[in-house]
Scaffold this active site. Sequence first.
Site, PDB file in Angstrom:
ATOM      1  N   LYS A  32     -19.501 -27.909 -11.781  1.00  0.00           N
ATOM      2  CA  LYS A  32     -18.472 -27.716 -12.816  1.00  0.00           C
ATOM      3  C   LYS A  32     -18.370 -28.989 -13.655  1.00  0.00           C
ATOM      4  O   LYS A  32     -18.376 -30.098 -13.117  1.00  0.00           O
ATOM      5  CB  LYS A  32     -17.118 -27.376 -12.193  1.00  0.00           C
ATOM      6  CG  LYS A  32     -15.990 -27.253 -13.225  1.00  0.00           C
ATOM      7  CD  LYS A  32     -14.771 -26.533 -12.683  1.00  0.00           C
ATOM      8  CE  LYS A  32     -13.847 -27.361 -11.850  1.00  0.00           C
ATOM      9  NZ  LYS A  32     -13.268 -28.554 -12.522  1.00  0.00           N
TER      10      LYS A  32
ATOM     11  N   GLU B 252      -7.155 -24.522 -17.361  1.00  0.00           N
ATOM     12  CA  GLU B 252      -6.086 -25.241 -16.658  1.00  0.00           C
ATOM     13  C   GLU B 252      -4.912 -25.516 -17.577  1.00  0.00           C
ATOM     14  O   GLU B 252      -5.064 -26.092 -18.662  1.00  0.00           O
ATOM     15  CB  GLU B 252      -6.638 -26.558 -16.078  1.00  0.00           C
ATOM     16  CG  GLU B 252      -5.565 -27.358 -15.335  1.00  0.00           C
ATOM     17  CD  GLU B 252      -6.102 -28.452 -14.426  1.00  0.00           C
ATOM     18  OE1 GLU B 252      -7.325 -28.573 -14.284  1.00  0.00           O
ATOM     19  OE2 GLU B 252      -5.267 -29.178 -13.848  1.00  0.00           O
TER      20      GLU B 252
ATOM     21  N   SER C 164     -10.402 -33.364  -7.541  1.00  0.00           N
ATOM     22  CA  SER C 164      -9.032 -33.586  -7.054  1.00  0.00           C
ATOM     23  C   SER C 164      -9.075 -34.216  -5.668  1.00  0.00           C
ATOM     24  O   SER C 164      -8.048 -34.689  -5.164  1.00  0.00           O
ATOM     25  CB  SER C 164      -8.242 -32.273  -7.030  1.00  0.00           C
ATOM     26  OG  SER C 164      -8.976 -31.261  -6.366  1.00  0.00           O
TER      27      SER C 164
HETATM   28  O1  KIV Z   1     -10.582 -30.835  -9.221  1.00  0.00           O
HETATM   29  C1  KIV Z   1     -10.002 -29.737  -9.082  1.00  0.00           C
HETATM   30  O2  KIV Z   1      -9.414 -29.431  -8.041  1.00  0.00           O
HETATM   31  C2  KIV Z   1     -10.040 -28.807 -10.202  1.00  0.00           C
HETATM   32  C3  KIV Z   1      -9.163 -27.600 -10.141  1.00  0.00           C
HETATM   33  C4  KIV Z   1      -7.754 -27.982 -10.333  1.00  0.00           C
HETATM   34  C5  KIV Z   1      -9.586 -26.557 -11.078  1.00  0.00           C
HETATM   35  O3  KIV Z   1     -10.747 -29.038 -11.136  1.00  0.00           O
END
Ligand code: KIV
Length: 274
Positions: A123, A192, A55
């Site tokens: 992740k 999400e 993000s």
């Molecule tokens: O990129 C991000 O901030 C995320 C969160 C919204 C879980 O993957």
Amino acid sequence: MSTQSKESRPEKVTTQTVVEMKRKGEKISMLTAYDFTMAGIIDAAGVDVILVGDSASNVMAGFETTVPMTLEHMIYHTSCVVRAVDRALVIADLPFMSYQVTAKEALISAGRMMKEAGAHAVKLEGGKAISPTVKRIVDAGIPVMGHLGLTPQSIYKFGTYKVRAKEEEEAEQLIKDAKKLEMAGVFSIVLEKIPAPLAKQVTESVSVPTIGIGAGADCDGQVLVLHDMLGLNKDFSPRFLRRYADLHSSMTGAVQNYIKDVKSGDFPNKDEQY
Ligand code: KIV
């Protein structure tokens, strides 16, 4: 280098800590950060997990989606965060196309994130299709967090950021995906924007903690994008977002006061000069 003595340093949160928190029924707090200053503040405030999310593409770089983010961008942001953190577990997103082509390429990307940026875990977005890749990374000793439901790297496939898995077929697939990821060795899964009852079902079906964003109260933990919860983004107001501050207004007011003082000659005064 940290000036804290070894005895006064807080106990570090590890992947085992968060798994244990689920077992004990203790909720897990997670926030995003992308830079040294913000990461230092939220770590000192006591957040359990810091996600260097892709993000960053939206809130730091101003792109419309997370697709343009590169591994180099993510390594840079993650290294800034890691330098600030004493206690929290730092997880870094692997960006779009740094892990989807082959498991070998994914392992190289995850390895760079650990070695060059100092991340504690990575992740990846996706379920069954990426579970062999997850296993390959975990087998190499790198902890992996999964991400199901709305997976923003696939925005051009979905075509919308609306709630996912409202239909039975997709909901059933999501539960299967969560179990596949658990079997592949993830230590936790982000859920999400899915219906709260489905998130509860997933949370009860897997032994690893679920971290929800727009997925209701029954997840083992919650995550929000820091800039959203601090009220820095005035125009983003999804139902799941709770704003804990209005920093957009505070910053605007502070900058306007500064401009006024410069223009009027009030700043700097004689105590603010040499
Ligand atoms: O990129 C991000 O901030 C995320 C969160 C919204 C879980 O993957």
